[in-house]
Design a protein around this motif. Structure first.
Motif, PDB file in Angstrom:
ATOM      1  N   ASP A 184      -3.275  -7.232  -3.846  1.00 39.65           N
ATOM      2  CA  ASP A 184      -2.390  -7.282  -3.720  1.00 39.65           C
ATOM      3  C   ASP A 184      -2.376  -9.123  -2.682  1.00 39.65           C
ATOM      4  O   ASP A 184      -1.145  -9.606  -2.107  1.00 39.65           O
ATOM      5  N   GLY A 188       2.908  -0.046  -8.449  1.00 42.11           N
ATOM      6  CA  GLY A 188       2.155  -1.473  -8.328  1.00 42.11           C
ATOM      7  C   GLY A 188       1.601  -1.915  -9.187  1.00 42.11           C
ATOM      8  O   GLY A 188       1.995  -3.465  -8.913  1.00 42.11           O
ATOM      9  N   ASP A 189       1.014  -1.545  -9.652  1.00 40.30           N
ATOM     10  CA  ASP A 189       0.970  -2.962 -10.972  1.00 40.30           C
ATOM     11  C   ASP A 189       1.797  -3.790 -11.607  1.00 40.30           C
ATOM     12  O   ASP A 189       2.461  -4.948 -11.865  1.00 40.30           O
ATOM     13  N   ASN A 228       2.009   2.069  -3.405  1.00 40.65           N
ATOM     14  CA  ASN A 228       1.220   2.046  -4.237  1.00 40.65           C
ATOM     15  C   ASN A 228       1.214   3.615  -3.673  1.00 40.65           C
ATOM     16  O   ASN A 228      -0.024   4.385  -5.066  1.00 40.65           O
ATOM     17  N   ASP A 229       1.181   4.155  -2.619  1.00 47.50           N
ATOM     18  CA  ASP A 229       0.849   5.498  -2.233  1.00 47.50           C
ATOM     19  C   ASP A 229       1.590   6.528  -3.214  1.00 47.50           C
ATOM     20  O   ASP A 229       1.290   7.492  -3.345  1.00 47.50           O
ATOM     21  N   HIS A 276       0.204   3.628  -9.005  1.00 51.53           N
ATOM     22  CA  HIS A 276      -1.057   2.797  -9.313  1.00 51.53           C
ATOM     23  C   HIS A 276       0.168   2.334 -11.037  1.00 51.53           C
ATOM     24  O   HIS A 276      -0.552   0.881 -10.126  1.00 51.53           O
ATOM     25  N   LYS A 304       0.828  -1.026   0.191  1.00 50.78           N
ATOM     26  CA  LYS A 304       0.104  -0.223   0.094  1.00 50.78           C
ATOM     27  C   LYS A 304       1.086   1.098  -0.568  1.00 50.78           C
ATOM     28  O   LYS A 304       0.519   2.047  -0.861  1.00 50.78           O
TER      29      LYS A 304
END
Length: 200
Positions: free
Chosen positions: A111, A84-85, A76-77, A81, A73
Protein backbone atom coordinates in the motif's frame (compact mmCIF):
# COMPACT_ATOMS: atom_id res chain seq x y z
CA UNK A 1 4.69 -8.18 -59.17
CA UNK A 2 1.39 -8.77 -57.34
CA UNK A 3 2.97 -11.52 -55.28
CA UNK A 4 5.87 -9.28 -54.33
CA UNK A 5 3.48 -6.47 -53.41
CA UNK A 6 1.39 -8.80 -51.24
CA UNK A 7 4.50 -10.13 -49.54
CA UNK A 8 5.79 -6.60 -48.89
CA UNK A 9 2.47 -5.57 -47.36
CA UNK A 10 2.39 -8.68 -45.17
CA UNK A 11 5.96 -8.04 -43.98
CA UNK A 12 5.05 -4.45 -43.20
CA UNK A 13 2.03 -5.60 -41.15
CA UNK A 14 4.17 -8.16 -39.33
CA UNK A 15 6.78 -5.49 -38.52
CA UNK A 16 4.06 -3.20 -37.14
CA UNK A 17 2.73 -6.04 -34.97
CA UNK A 18 6.23 -6.76 -33.67
CA UNK A 19 6.83 -3.08 -32.93
CA UNK A 20 3.48 -2.79 -31.13
CA UNK A 21 4.26 -5.92 -29.09
CA UNK A 22 7.70 -4.55 -28.18
CA UNK A 23 6.22 -1.20 -27.14
CA UNK A 24 3.62 -2.97 -24.96
CA UNK A 25 6.32 -5.16 -23.38
CA UNK A 26 8.48 -2.11 -22.62
CA UNK A 27 5.51 -0.27 -21.09
CA UNK A 28 4.58 -3.32 -18.99
CA UNK A 29 8.15 -3.56 -17.67
CA UNK A 30 7.74 -0.15 -16.02
CA UNK A 31 4.09 -0.43 -14.97
CA UNK A 32 2.34 -1.81 -11.91
CA UNK A 33 -0.21 -4.27 -13.35
CA UNK A 34 -2.81 -3.66 -10.61
CA UNK A 35 -3.06 0.14 -10.75
CA UNK A 36 -1.53 1.09 -14.09
CA UNK A 37 0.86 3.47 -12.32
CA UNK A 38 4.63 3.20 -12.66
CA UNK A 39 6.40 0.44 -10.74
CA UNK A 40 9.75 0.93 -9.00
CA UNK A 41 11.69 0.59 -12.26
CA UNK A 42 9.64 3.30 -13.93
CA UNK A 43 9.94 5.47 -10.84
CA UNK A 44 13.74 5.24 -10.84
CA UNK A 45 13.90 6.23 -14.52
CA UNK A 46 11.77 9.30 -13.82
CA UNK A 47 13.86 10.18 -10.76
CA UNK A 48 17.07 10.03 -12.77
CA UNK A 49 15.60 12.37 -15.40
CA UNK A 50 14.60 14.84 -12.68
CA UNK A 51 17.97 14.51 -10.95
CA UNK A 52 19.67 15.47 -14.21
CA UNK A 53 17.48 18.57 -14.28
CA UNK A 54 18.88 19.70 -10.93
CA UNK A 55 22.38 19.82 -12.42
CA UNK A 56 21.59 22.56 -14.94
CA UNK A 57 22.88 26.12 -14.59
CA UNK A 58 19.34 27.02 -13.54
CA UNK A 59 18.39 23.94 -11.47
CA UNK A 60 14.92 22.46 -11.89
CA UNK A 61 14.00 21.00 -8.53
CA UNK A 62 11.28 18.60 -7.44
CA UNK A 63 9.65 16.90 -4.47
CA UNK A 64 9.70 13.18 -3.68
CA UNK A 65 6.57 12.12 -1.79
CA UNK A 66 6.26 8.73 -0.07
CA UNK A 67 2.65 7.87 0.78
CA UNK A 68 1.45 4.98 2.90
CA UNK A 69 -2.22 4.09 3.37
CA UNK A 70 -3.54 4.18 6.94
CA UNK A 71 -5.92 1.39 8.05
CA UNK A 72 -5.35 -0.53 4.81
CA UNK A 73 -4.24 -3.73 6.58
CA UNK A 74 -7.48 -3.79 8.57
CA UNK A 75 -9.48 -3.48 5.34
CA UNK A 76 -7.43 -6.19 3.64
CA UNK A 77 -7.72 -8.54 6.62
CA UNK A 78 -11.44 -8.03 7.21
CA UNK A 79 -12.72 -7.78 3.62
CA UNK A 80 -10.15 -9.85 1.74
CA UNK A 81 -7.53 -9.20 -0.90
CA UNK A 82 -10.08 -8.46 -3.63
CA UNK A 83 -11.38 -5.53 -1.57
CA UNK A 84 -7.82 -4.43 -0.88
CA UNK A 85 -7.00 -4.49 -4.59
CA UNK A 86 -10.15 -2.51 -5.37
CA UNK A 87 -9.11 0.11 -2.80
CA UNK A 88 -5.60 0.36 -4.29
CA UNK A 89 -7.10 0.96 -7.74
CA UNK A 90 -9.45 3.57 -6.25
CA UNK A 91 -6.52 5.38 -4.63
CA UNK A 92 -4.53 5.28 -7.88
CA UNK A 93 -7.46 6.74 -9.82
CA UNK A 94 -7.85 9.48 -7.21
CA UNK A 95 -4.17 10.40 -7.42
CA UNK A 96 -4.37 10.64 -11.20
CA UNK A 97 -7.43 12.89 -10.90
CA UNK A 98 -5.72 15.53 -8.73
CA UNK A 99 -2.14 15.54 -10.03
CA UNK A 100 -0.59 17.05 -13.14
CA UNK A 101 0.41 15.29 -16.34
CA UNK A 102 4.07 16.02 -15.61
CA UNK A 103 3.95 14.30 -12.20
CA UNK A 104 5.20 10.73 -11.78
CA UNK A 105 2.86 8.42 -9.85
CA UNK A 106 4.02 4.98 -8.79
CA UNK A 107 3.02 2.08 -6.61
CA UNK A 108 6.17 0.54 -5.22
CA UNK A 109 4.58 -2.40 -3.39
CA UNK A 110 1.79 -3.21 -0.96
CA UNK A 111 0.00 0.00 0.00
CA UNK A 112 2.96 2.32 -0.63
CA UNK A 113 2.89 4.94 -3.36
CA UNK A 114 5.66 7.33 -4.40
CA UNK A 115 5.11 10.60 -6.27
CA UNK A 116 7.66 12.83 -8.01
CA UNK A 117 6.40 16.41 -8.36
CA UNK A 118 8.54 18.60 -10.66
CA UNK A 119 8.75 22.27 -9.70
CA UNK A 120 6.94 21.82 -6.38
CA UNK A 121 9.50 22.84 -3.79
CA UNK A 122 7.68 25.31 -1.55
CA UNK A 123 6.81 23.65 1.79
CA UNK A 124 3.47 25.49 2.08
CA UNK A 125 2.46 24.39 -1.43
CA UNK A 126 3.50 20.82 -0.66
CA UNK A 127 1.54 20.78 2.58
CA UNK A 128 -1.50 22.06 0.67
CA UNK A 129 -0.97 19.34 -1.93
CA UNK A 130 -0.68 16.79 0.88
CA UNK A 131 -4.03 17.91 2.28
CA UNK A 132 -5.63 17.53 -1.16
CA UNK A 133 -4.20 14.04 -1.57
CA UNK A 134 -5.32 12.94 1.90
CA UNK A 135 -8.83 14.34 1.34
CA UNK A 136 -9.02 12.45 -1.95
CA UNK A 137 -7.81 9.18 -0.41
CA UNK A 138 -10.23 9.53 2.52
CA UNK A 139 -13.27 9.74 0.26
CA UNK A 140 -15.43 6.67 1.02
CA UNK A 141 -15.79 4.10 -1.74
CA UNK A 142 -18.31 1.30 -2.17
CA UNK A 143 -16.63 -2.08 -2.57
CA UNK A 144 -18.71 -5.25 -2.93
CA UNK A 145 -21.77 -3.42 -1.59
CA UNK A 146 -20.07 -1.99 1.50
CA UNK A 147 -18.68 1.49 2.19
CA UNK A 148 -14.93 1.34 2.81
CA UNK A 149 -12.52 4.03 3.96
CA UNK A 150 -8.78 4.45 4.38
CA UNK A 151 -6.56 7.45 4.99
CA UNK A 152 -2.97 8.31 4.10
CA UNK A 153 0.23 9.61 5.67
CA UNK A 154 2.84 11.39 3.55
CA UNK A 155 6.56 12.05 3.92
CA UNK A 156 8.23 14.57 1.61
CA UNK A 157 11.82 15.28 0.59
CA UNK A 158 12.62 18.38 -1.51
CA UNK A 159 15.58 18.15 -3.90
CA UNK A 160 16.63 21.78 -3.42
CA UNK A 161 17.51 20.99 0.22
CA UNK A 162 20.32 18.62 -0.76
CA UNK A 163 23.83 19.53 -1.88
CA UNK A 164 23.88 16.24 -3.81
CA UNK A 165 20.60 14.81 -5.10
CA UNK A 166 20.57 11.02 -4.91
CA UNK A 167 17.80 8.46 -4.60
CA UNK A 168 18.93 6.68 -1.45
CA UNK A 169 19.26 9.87 0.62
CA UNK A 170 16.00 11.42 -0.54
CA UNK A 171 14.01 8.19 -0.17
CA UNK A 172 15.43 7.56 3.31
CA UNK A 173 14.54 11.07 4.49
CA UNK A 174 11.09 10.94 2.90
CA UNK A 175 10.54 7.59 4.68
CA UNK A 176 11.64 9.14 7.99
CA UNK A 177 9.21 12.02 7.41
CA UNK A 178 6.47 9.48 6.65
CA UNK A 179 7.05 7.75 9.98
CA UNK A 180 6.95 11.15 11.69
CA UNK A 181 3.54 11.71 10.06
CA UNK A 182 2.31 8.37 11.37
CA UNK A 183 3.69 9.13 14.82
CA UNK A 184 1.87 12.49 14.73
CA UNK A 185 -1.45 10.68 14.39
CA UNK A 186 -1.63 9.68 10.71
CA UNK A 187 -3.59 11.43 7.99
CA UNK A 188 -1.02 14.22 7.70
CA UNK A 189 2.11 15.34 5.84
CA UNK A 190 5.62 15.85 7.18
CA UNK A 191 8.54 17.37 5.24
CA UNK A 192 12.13 16.26 5.71
CA UNK A 193 14.70 18.85 6.66
CA UNK A 194 17.34 17.54 4.28
CA UNK A 195 20.90 18.77 4.06
CA UNK A 196 20.99 22.47 3.22
CA UNK A 197 22.68 23.24 -0.09
CA UNK A 198 25.86 25.26 -0.08
CA UNK A 199 25.09 28.97 -0.24
CA UNK A 200 21.43 28.57 0.75
Amino acid sequence: HEANSAMTQELSRANRRLEDARSRAEAEAFTDPLTGLYNRRGLHLSFEALRQGTLHAVPQHFALVVMDLDHFKALNDSRGHAAGDAMLRHVADGLQAITRGIDTLSRTGGDEFVLLLPGLCDPAALEAMGRRIIAQVERPVEIAGEICRVSASLGVAISSRYAGVDWDRMEAEADAALYAAKYAGRGCTRIAGGEEREGS
